[in-house]
Design a protein around this motif. Structure first.
Motif, mmCIF file in Angstrom:
data_model
loop_
_atom_site.group_PDB
_atom_site.id
_atom_site.type_symbol
_atom_site.label_atom_id
_atom_site.label_comp_id
_atom_site.label_asym_id
_atom_site.label_seq_id
_atom_site.Cartn_x
_atom_site.Cartn_y
_atom_site.Cartn_z
ATOM 1 N N VAL A 75 69.565 70.687 -5.377
ATOM 2 C CA VAL A 75 70.019 69.457 -6.024
ATOM 3 C C VAL A 75 70.237 68.349 -4.989
ATOM 4 C CG1 VAL A 75 71.897 68.405 -7.328
ATOM 5 C CG2 VAL A 75 71.027 70.653 -7.987
ATOM 6 N N LEU A 76 70.881 68.690 -3.846
ATOM 7 C CA LEU A 76 71.108 67.697 -2.787
ATOM 8 C C LEU A 76 69.782 67.215 -2.197
ATOM 9 C CD1 LEU A 76 74.189 69.268 -0.946
ATOM 10 C CD2 LEU A 76 74.159 67.191 -2.339
ATOM 11 N N ALA A 77 68.841 68.146 -2.016
ATOM 12 C CA ALA A 77 67.530 67.766 -1.476
ATOM 13 C C ALA A 77 66.800 66.825 -2.431
ATOM 14 C CB ALA A 77 66.697 69.023 -1.222
ATOM 15 N N ARG A 78 66.877 67.106 -3.738
ATOM 16 C CA ARG A 78 66.247 66.225 -4.722
ATOM 17 C C ARG A 78 66.890 64.840 -4.708
ATOM 18 N NH1 ARG A 78 62.991 68.331 -8.784
ATOM 19 N NH2 ARG A 78 61.883 70.136 -7.919
ATOM 20 N N GLN A 79 68.210 64.801 -4.574
ATOM 21 C CA GLN A 79 68.910 63.525 -4.557
ATOM 22 C C GLN A 79 68.501 62.699 -3.331
ATOM 23 O OE1 GLN A 79 73.189 63.830 -4.725
ATOM 24 N NE2 GLN A 79 73.334 61.924 -5.873
ATOM 25 N N GLN A 80 68.413 63.368 -2.161
ATOM 26 C CA GLN A 80 67.984 62.682 -0.946
ATOM 27 C C GLN A 80 66.542 62.207 -1.076
ATOM 28 O OE1 GLN A 80 69.907 61.828 1.550
ATOM 29 N NE2 GLN A 80 68.186 60.816 2.605
ATOM 30 N N GLN A 81 65.697 63.047 -1.688
ATOM 31 C CA GLN A 81 64.294 62.692 -1.900
ATOM 32 C C GLN A 81 64.175 61.448 -2.771
ATOM 33 O OE1 GLN A 81 62.127 65.751 -3.964
ATOM 34 N NE2 GLN A 81 60.301 64.513 -4.231
ATOM 35 N N LEU A 82 65.003 61.374 -3.798
ATOM 36 C CA LEU A 82 64.969 60.231 -4.698
ATOM 37 C C LEU A 82 65.452 58.969 -3.995
ATOM 38 C CD1 LEU A 82 64.306 59.383 -7.559
ATOM 39 C CD2 LEU A 82 66.626 59.910 -8.241
ATOM 40 N N LYS A 83 66.497 59.105 -3.142
ATOM 41 C CA LYS A 83 66.993 57.946 -2.385
ATOM 42 C C LYS A 83 65.897 57.391 -1.475
ATOM 43 C CE LYS A 83 71.914 59.221 -2.183
ATOM 44 N NZ LYS A 83 73.009 59.620 -1.279
ATOM 45 N N GLU A 84 65.229 58.289 -0.751
ATOM 46 C CA GLU A 84 64.178 57.850 0.162
ATOM 47 C C GLU A 84 63.024 57.197 -0.600
ATOM 48 O OE1 GLU A 84 63.145 61.398 2.193
ATOM 49 O OE2 GLU A 84 64.970 61.453 3.427
ATOM 50 N N LYS A 85 62.693 57.760 -1.735
ATOM 51 C CA LYS A 85 61.616 57.197 -2.542
ATOM 52 C C LYS A 85 61.966 55.793 -3.017
ATOM 53 C CE LYS A 85 58.921 58.122 -6.727
ATOM 54 N NZ LYS A 85 58.711 59.039 -7.869
ATOM 55 N N MET A 86 63.193 55.617 -3.492
ATOM 56 C CA MET A 86 63.614 54.304 -3.976
ATOM 57 C C MET A 86 63.708 53.299 -2.834
ATOM 58 S SD MET A 86 63.635 54.755 -7.132
ATOM 59 C CE MET A 86 64.221 53.114 -7.516
ATOM 60 N N ALA A 87 64.143 53.747 -1.634
ATOM 61 C CA ALA A 87 64.207 52.847 -0.485
ATOM 62 C C ALA A 87 62.811 52.385 -0.092
ATOM 63 C CB ALA A 87 64.880 53.556 0.687
ATOM 64 N N ALA A 88 61.840 53.317 -0.129
ATOM 65 C CA ALA A 88 60.462 52.954 0.192
ATOM 66 C C ALA A 88 59.896 51.979 -0.833
ATOM 67 C CB ALA A 88 59.607 54.216 0.259
ATOM 68 N N GLU A 136 59.644 44.183 -1.436
ATOM 69 C CA GLU A 136 59.981 43.022 -0.613
ATOM 70 C C GLU A 136 58.765 42.525 0.164
ATOM 71 O OE1 GLU A 136 63.187 44.437 1.751
ATOM 72 O OE2 GLU A 136 64.708 44.150 0.170
ATOM 73 N N GLN A 137 57.954 43.475 0.678
ATOM 74 C CA GLN A 137 56.756 43.076 1.405
ATOM 75 C C GLN A 137 55.756 42.385 0.493
ATOM 76 O OE1 GLN A 137 55.535 46.826 3.049
ATOM 77 N NE2 GLN A 137 56.815 46.623 4.892
ATOM 78 N N GLU A 138 55.580 42.894 -0.706
ATOM 79 C CA GLU A 138 54.661 42.280 -1.658
ATOM 80 C C GLU A 138 55.146 40.897 -2.072
ATOM 81 O OE1 GLU A 138 54.358 45.040 -4.834
ATOM 82 O OE2 GLU A 138 52.972 46.393 -3.775
ATOM 83 N N LYS A 139 56.469 40.747 -2.214
ATOM 84 C CA LYS A 139 57.042 39.456 -2.563
ATOM 85 C C LYS A 139 56.789 38.439 -1.464
ATOM 86 C CE LYS A 139 61.377 37.362 -4.108
ATOM 87 N NZ LYS A 139 62.826 37.604 -4.381
ATOM 88 N N ALA A 140 56.920 38.881 -0.183
ATOM 89 C CA ALA A 140 56.687 37.982 0.948
ATOM 90 C C ALA A 140 55.220 37.561 1.010
ATOM 91 C CB ALA A 140 57.102 38.675 2.239
#
Length: 585
Positions: A95-108, A114-118
């Motif tokens: 569960v913790l690994a999935r949560q971390q995976q989701l955080k990293e995915k959302m950060a990416a 932001e890059q596309e907006k720029a």
């Protein structure tokens, strides 16, 4: 905040129901005994089917919601690349690994946005600069200062896109108008999957049968045309019509069987529940000291004798009972050491055959109630039995074997082996020459006493096959000139109709949405009734595979059966009701 509580009785009951609904009847029995299910105060009739699965799914959704919420309360608007399994959900590290995976995915994703907006802003600034330069050049040349803006789309690309849109429109229109579906082939034969109307449509590329949809409401049996019988306090596992008159017997988890009087001079056109005068309650009791008390055990099986004067019932309490049509207990048959799973009268009506969890089958003398012979040949619980003639029968077991035994013989006269999982049901054809069997190995096999190996090994279902029935056709039946058919009902939610001589599937009936527990042919063999845990009873034309009538009840259907006249279908349900469909209405 609402206080929530979970008791061990509630958990045990849901597990017990899950085992019953999944077809693990002997496992459910053992679990029920050890967890004292019968002593709980839970009304099984009020608990919906698939309750355990439902609450587990909600638990999974809750864990996914927990994973998707950050420490600061922010909700991540994303999905897992892989679904969360039940085992994963109970492992903290996963569960913790999935949560971390989701955080990293959302950060990416956020960084990419932001890059596309720029880049979009840079392109916009460049376009504005270009337009300004164009205006300046026009003014310098003395021309018109207005600028015509056009979309730079290549001509060829525009034409292709138009063609694609037109093609898509034509296909969609044709599909919505005709609703034609190509049928698969099974065992090398064209398979007409059920439709409300089935036509053979010849296309340019093939001539296989097609399915044409029509209005489902045209065949639906309305609630006011069904008689619903209420009285049982728990699931009704089985029902059977008297062979000579419209008396319907039912057996339930409330430790009773009931005889419902549905004769024409008794039943009115009302669909309300029967009054107490229209039913006889057959209470299954056991002796404790000098008193008779309810056994609190399921009634698992019942069968009428050939002339309809006696009803035999089998129970989880290990006793078989014989009842008169007035509700009087005529005989108590006790020699099994555990639950009885199946029970059948022979054609003469002088013997009763039973199968039990104690791995044995017994032939009883119906008049005296004494055991004529006990057959201890199986290595595991015996699940089903069927008479070949008045003295010879077949039995099947969770040990994957089938024995053919004869009264007076101290060993099987024939043993069939070929299934790779427990054999759920067996049936002799009307002539007594062919024996059909179905198994959890997802196969249906046909055997002959003339051979040690199966005659047909029918493989088409993709889940366990729960039961089978022969049509009343060919030699030894009421319809000797009809072709013999075999129907199979599976947990894959389908019913299949097989041609017995060639061993090919003629029709695949796919209207059910949940496991199919029962099928039954009408006395003339022209119709087939099927009952499923989707709460529906469907009536099919056996020649065309067409769905001709349909009824949706209020509980999952365990059993369907026809009356002797072929005008009524009875169905027993998981919510404690028994419904009767009069097809003349």
């Amino acid at each position: 905040m609402l206080n929530m509580s979970i008791t061990s009785d509630e958990v045990n009951f849901l597990v017990y129901r899950y085992l019953e609904e999944s077809g693990f009847h002997h496992s459910a029995f053992v679990f029920g005994l050890e967890s004292h299910i019968s002593q709980s105060n839970i009304n099984g009739g009020l608990v919906p089917s698939a309750a355990l699965i439902s609450i587990i799914q909600k638990g999974l959704q809750y864990v996914e919601a927990e994973i998707s919420i950050n420490e600061d309360g922010m909700i991540f608007e994303g999905r897992f690349s892989e679904s969360l399994s039940l085992v994963d959900a109970v492992m903290p590290d996963v569960v913790l690994a999935r949560q971390q995976q989701l955080k990293e995915k959302m950060a990416a994703q956020k960084l990419q946005q932001e890059q596309e907006k720029a880049r979009a802003q840079q392109q916009k600034n460049a376009e504005e600069t270009k337009n300004t330069n164009n205006v300046d050049m026009a003014l310098q040349d003395g021309g018109d200062a207005s600028v015509s803006t056009t979309t730079n789309i290549p001509l060829q690309s525009s034409v292709n896109n138009t063609d694609a849109i037109m093609t898509s429109t034509v296909v969609t229109a044709a599909t919505s108008t005709t609703s034609i579906k190509q049928e698969p082939q099974v065992n090398g034969e064209s398979n007409s999957t059920n439709g409300l109307a089935i036509n053979e449509v010849n296309s340019i590329h093939n001539t296989e049968p097609m399915e044409v949809e029509t209005n489902f409401n045209d065949i639906k049996i309305s609630v006011n045309k069904a008689t619903v019988l209420r009285g049982h306090d728990s699931e009704v596992f089985i029902c059977a019509w008297n062979p000579t008159c419209d008396l319907l017997a039912s057996g339930s988890g409330d430790s009773t069987a009931r005889i419902w009087n549905l004769k024409e001079d008794i039943v009115t056109s009302s669909s309300t529940a029967s009054s107490s005068a229209q039913q006889l309650v057959l209470r299954h009791c056991i002796k404790e000291g000098n008193q008779e008390v309810p056994s609190n055990k399921d009634v698992t099986s019942l069968d009428w004798n050939c002339n309809g004067t006696l009803l035999a019932t089998g129970s989880y309490d290990g006793y078989a009972r014989i009842w008169a049509t007035d509700g009087h207990l005529a005989n108590l048959l006790g020699q099994h050491k555990g639950p009885i799973f199946a029970l059948k009268w022979n054609k003469m009506g002088n013997y009763i055959l039973s199968a039990g969890v104690d791995k044995t089958t017994i032939i009883w003398d119906a008049q005296s109630g004494e055991s004529k012979q006990q057959f201890p040949f199986h290595q595991a619980p015996a699940l089903d039995v069927d008479w070949q003639n008045n003295n010879c029968f077949a039995s099947c077991s969770t040990d994957m074997s089938i024995h053919v035994c004869r009264l007076g013989c101290d060993k099987p006269v024939k043993t069939f082996k070929g299934h790779s999982n427990e054999v759920n049901a067996i049936k002799w054809d009307p002539s007594g020459k062919l024996l059909a069997s179905c198994s959890d190995d997802m196969t249906l096999k046909v055997w002959s006493m003339k051979s040690d190996n199966f005659v047909h090994d029918l493989r088409a279902h993709n889940k366990e096959i729960y039961t089978i029935k022969w049509s009343p056709a060919g030699p030894g039946s009421q319809n000797p000139n009809q072709n013999l058919l075999l129907a199979s009902a599976s947990f894959d939610s389908t019913v299949r109709l097989w041609e017995s001589e060639r061993g090919v599937c003629l029709h695949t009936l796919t209207r059910h949405q949940e496991p199919v527990y029962s099928v039954a042919f009408s006395p003339d063999g022209r119709l087939l009734a099927s009952g499923s845990f989707d709460k529906c009873v469907h009536i099919w034309n056996t020649q065309s595979g067409q769905l001709v009538r349909s009824y949706e009840g209020t509980g999952g259907i365990f059993e369907v059966c026809w009356n002797a006249a072929g005008t009524k279908v009875g169905a027993s349900a998981s919510d404690g009701t028994v419904c009767v469909l009069d097809l003349r209405k």
